[in-house]
Write an enzyme that holds these catalytic residues in place. Structure first.
Site, short mmCIF file in Angstrom:
data_model
loop_
_atom_site.label_atom_id
_atom_site.label_comp_id
_atom_site.label_asym_id
_atom_site.label_seq_id
_atom_site.Cartn_x
_atom_site.Cartn_y
_atom_site.Cartn_z
N ARG A 179 0.82 -1.22 0.00
CA ARG A 179 0.00 0.00 0.00
C ARG A 179 0.85 1.27 0.00
O ARG A 179 0.50 2.28 0.62
CB ARG A 179 -0.97 0.02 1.21
CG ARG A 179 -1.95 -1.09 1.23
CD ARG A 179 -2.91 -1.10 0.05
NE ARG A 179 -3.66 -2.32 0.01
CZ ARG A 179 -3.31 -3.39 -0.72
NH1 ARG A 179 -2.24 -3.36 -1.51
NH2 ARG A 179 -4.04 -4.48 -0.70
N SER B 7 -10.90 -0.49 3.35
CA SER B 7 -10.35 -1.06 4.59
C SER B 7 -9.78 0.06 5.43
O SER B 7 -8.99 0.86 4.94
CB SER B 7 -9.18 -1.99 4.28
OG SER B 7 -9.64 -3.20 3.88
N GLU C 124 -5.23 2.91 6.76
CA GLU C 124 -4.90 2.75 5.33
C GLU C 124 -5.26 3.99 4.50
O GLU C 124 -4.42 4.48 3.75
CB GLU C 124 -5.58 1.49 4.77
CG GLU C 124 -5.16 1.24 3.34
CD GLU C 124 -5.57 -0.13 2.82
OE1 GLU C 124 -5.35 -1.14 3.52
OE2 GLU C 124 -6.11 -0.18 1.70
C1 LIG Z 1 -15.52 -0.09 -0.99
C2 LIG Z 1 -14.03 0.10 -1.17
C3 LIG Z 1 -13.24 -1.00 -1.45
C4 LIG Z 1 -11.86 -0.84 -1.62
N1 LIG Z 1 -11.11 -1.94 -1.89
C5 LIG Z 1 -9.78 -1.80 -2.05
C6 LIG Z 1 -8.97 -2.95 -2.33
O1 LIG Z 1 -9.44 -4.06 -2.50
N2 LIG Z 1 -7.62 -2.74 -2.45
C7 LIG Z 1 -7.05 -1.51 -2.32
O2 LIG Z 1 -5.83 -1.38 -2.44
N3 LIG Z 1 -7.80 -0.42 -2.05
C8 LIG Z 1 -9.14 -0.53 -1.93
N4 LIG Z 1 -9.90 0.57 -1.66
C9 LIG Z 1 -9.24 1.88 -1.47
C10 LIG Z 1 -9.14 2.74 -2.74
O3 LIG Z 1 -10.18 2.43 -3.64
C11 LIG Z 1 -7.83 2.56 -3.47
O4 LIG Z 1 -6.73 2.85 -2.63
C12 LIG Z 1 -7.76 3.46 -4.72
O5 LIG Z 1 -6.63 3.07 -5.44
C13 LIG Z 1 -7.69 4.95 -4.39
O6 LIG Z 1 -7.81 5.66 -5.61
P1 LIG Z 1 -8.55 7.08 -5.69
O7 LIG Z 1 -8.47 7.54 -7.09
O8 LIG Z 1 -9.91 6.99 -5.12
O9 LIG Z 1 -7.60 7.93 -4.77
P2 LIG Z 1 -8.04 9.20 -3.89
O10 LIG Z 1 -8.81 8.70 -2.70
O11 LIG Z 1 -8.66 10.23 -4.71
O12 LIG Z 1 -6.61 9.70 -3.39
C14 LIG Z 1 -5.80 8.90 -2.55
C15 LIG Z 1 -4.39 9.50 -2.54
O13 LIG Z 1 -3.85 9.38 -3.86
C16 LIG Z 1 -3.42 10.67 -4.31
N5 LIG Z 1 -3.60 10.74 -5.76
C17 LIG Z 1 -4.71 10.49 -6.48
N6 LIG Z 1 -4.46 10.67 -7.79
C18 LIG Z 1 -3.16 11.04 -7.89
C19 LIG Z 1 -2.31 11.38 -8.97
N7 LIG Z 1 -2.74 11.41 -10.23
N8 LIG Z 1 -1.02 11.69 -8.69
C20 LIG Z 1 -0.56 11.71 -7.42
N9 LIG Z 1 -1.33 11.42 -6.35
C21 LIG Z 1 -2.61 11.08 -6.59
C22 LIG Z 1 -4.32 11.67 -3.58
O14 LIG Z 1 -3.73 12.95 -3.53
C23 LIG Z 1 -4.39 11.01 -2.22
O15 LIG Z 1 -3.22 11.33 -1.50
C24 LIG Z 1 -11.28 0.44 -1.49
C25 LIG Z 1 -12.09 1.56 -1.23
C26 LIG Z 1 -13.47 1.40 -1.07
C27 LIG Z 1 -14.31 2.59 -0.80
#
Ligand SMILES: Cc1cc2nc3c(=O)[nH]c(=O)nc-3n(C[C@H](O)[C@H](O)[C@H](O)COP(=O)(O)OP(=O)(O)OC[C@H]3O[C@@H](n4cnc5c(N)ncnc54)[C@H](O)[C@@H]3O)c2cc1C
Length: 307
Positions: free
Chosen positions: A181, A231, A302
């Site tokens: 992660r 999570s 996380e």
């Molecule tokens: C129901 C549910 C299930 C999930 N299951 C999983 C799973 O199975 N495995 C897992 O790993 N995660 C899981 N997640 C967590 C999440 O979906 C992942 O970590 C996902 O990759 C986050 O992406 P995001 O675009 O939503 O990031 P955001 O929440 O928008 O941002 C997270 C971080 O990434 C940074 N960021 C975003 N885009 C960029 C970019 N272009 N450049 C630099 N930094 C950036 C943001 O600034 C922030 O610091 C889950 C979440 C939910 C709600």
């Protein structure tokens, strides 16, 4: 230059702008206060121009992808937001007589969409991501993973914008320093612009059955029908499953206000309706305290907490 003038300049260039936008409308947990401005660049070029302008004018900002890994304060935020919502370009190229597929995706592409796109073409490698909400940018930032797969396994290189010298750079897989992660994007001021993933040709039925299997597991075990940030805690050691431990302690359903330890999967804190940041934070602190007392283990959250 005042922020209003920057807005005018970016608007003219083709950046959608929202004033006084609440982040709770942009996070999967449905919690988050008001940012003075939210920028939605329509192209990669305008995205870079937005970053340069904000950086040069010393305006604090943060990037948001899908908002699925964020726990944000309810207070007014002292930074503006840049969303990758419109950066959804995908290019595909077959290699080695079609045995491999190279996909070049912009940072705002939804990971689950990318997983389905390549899987339908008969290429394997992103099945693990079929139900991970959020964008490619957030997934590389977090080295998102599930069911034995993670971004580390498929990303070959990433195009990043380095905010320290305002230059575009290409980082190879190793240089992204992926671990559980985590990636280098969490340690350096790097913004992901796009990334290249490599997938391998496979039997379509096998791919489909893996996707079906992962989807059934996810839908039956995770509270995906409720607002959450995924999570809540990182696994502190390989055999320590926080959800299972919390369940064994009878904490499923434990609530502080509208923040609740999910009754479906104790590893998730959900928002039952109008949870506040304070309630979510208090529940996190309570769980940390219980786990520390019972197991002498320090839990790490996380999702990112912005307060
Ligand atoms: C129901 C549910 C299930 C999930 N299951 C999983 C799973 O199975 N495995 C897992 O790993 N995660 C899981 N997640 C967590 C999440 O979906 C992942 O970590 C996902 O990759 C986050 O992406 P995001 O675009 O939503 O990031 P955001 O929440 O928008 O941002 C997270 C971080 O990434 C940074 N960021 C975003 N885009 C960029 C970019 N272009 N450049 C630099 N930094 C950036 C943001 O600034 C922030 O610091 C889950 C979440 C939910 C709600």
């Amino acid at each position: 230059m005042e922020l209003d003038e920057i807005c005018k300049e970016l608007y003219v260039k083709g950046c959608e702008i929202k004033k006084d936008e609440y982040l709770k409308s942009h996070t999967s947990l449905r919690v988050g206060g008001k940012t003075p401005y939210m920028f939605f660049p329509k192209t990669k070029r305008i995205f870079i121009e937005t970053l340069i302008l904000l950086k040069e004018k010393d305006i604090p900002f943060k990037i948001i992808g899908g908002g699925t890994n964020l726990i944000v304060t309810d207070d007014d935020l002292n930074f503006v937001m840049v969303s990758t919502k419109y950066l959804t370009g995908v290019k595909e190229k077959k290699l080695m007589n079609g045995q491999k597929l190279l996909v070049d995706s912009e940072c705002g592409v939804y990971l689950a969409s990318l997983s389905h796109l390549v899987s339908e073409r008969g290429y394997s490698g992103l099945e693990f991501a079929c139900g991970i909400p959020g964008t490619v940018g957030g997934a590389i930032y977090m080295n998102a993973g599930a069911y034995g797969g993670e971004m580390k396994d498929v990303v070959i290189e990433a195009e990043v914008f380095d905010l320290s010298d305002l230059k575009i750079k290409i980082l190879r897989n190793k240089e992204l320093e992926f671990s559980y992660r985590k990636s280098i994007l969490q340690d350096l001021p790097l913004v992901l612009l796009s990334s290249k993933q490599i997938l391998c040709k496979d039997n379509l039925n096998n791919i489909k059955s893996r996707i079906e299997d992962f989807s059934i597991k996810r839908y039956s075990k995770q509270p995906i029908e409720m607002p959450s940030a995924g999570s809540t805690f990182k696994r502190p050691k390989p055999d320590f499953y926080v959800g299972t431990v919390l369940e064994s302690l009878g904490l499923k359903g434990y609530s502080i206000g509208d923040a609740q330890i999910s009754t479906k999967h104790a590893g998730f804190i959900i928002n039952k309706g109008n949870a506040t940041f304070g309630q979510v934070k208090a529940l996190i602190d309570y769980v940390k305290k219980v786990i520390k007392e019972k197991y002498q283990v320090d839990l790490k959250v996380e999702p990112e907490i912005w307060e």
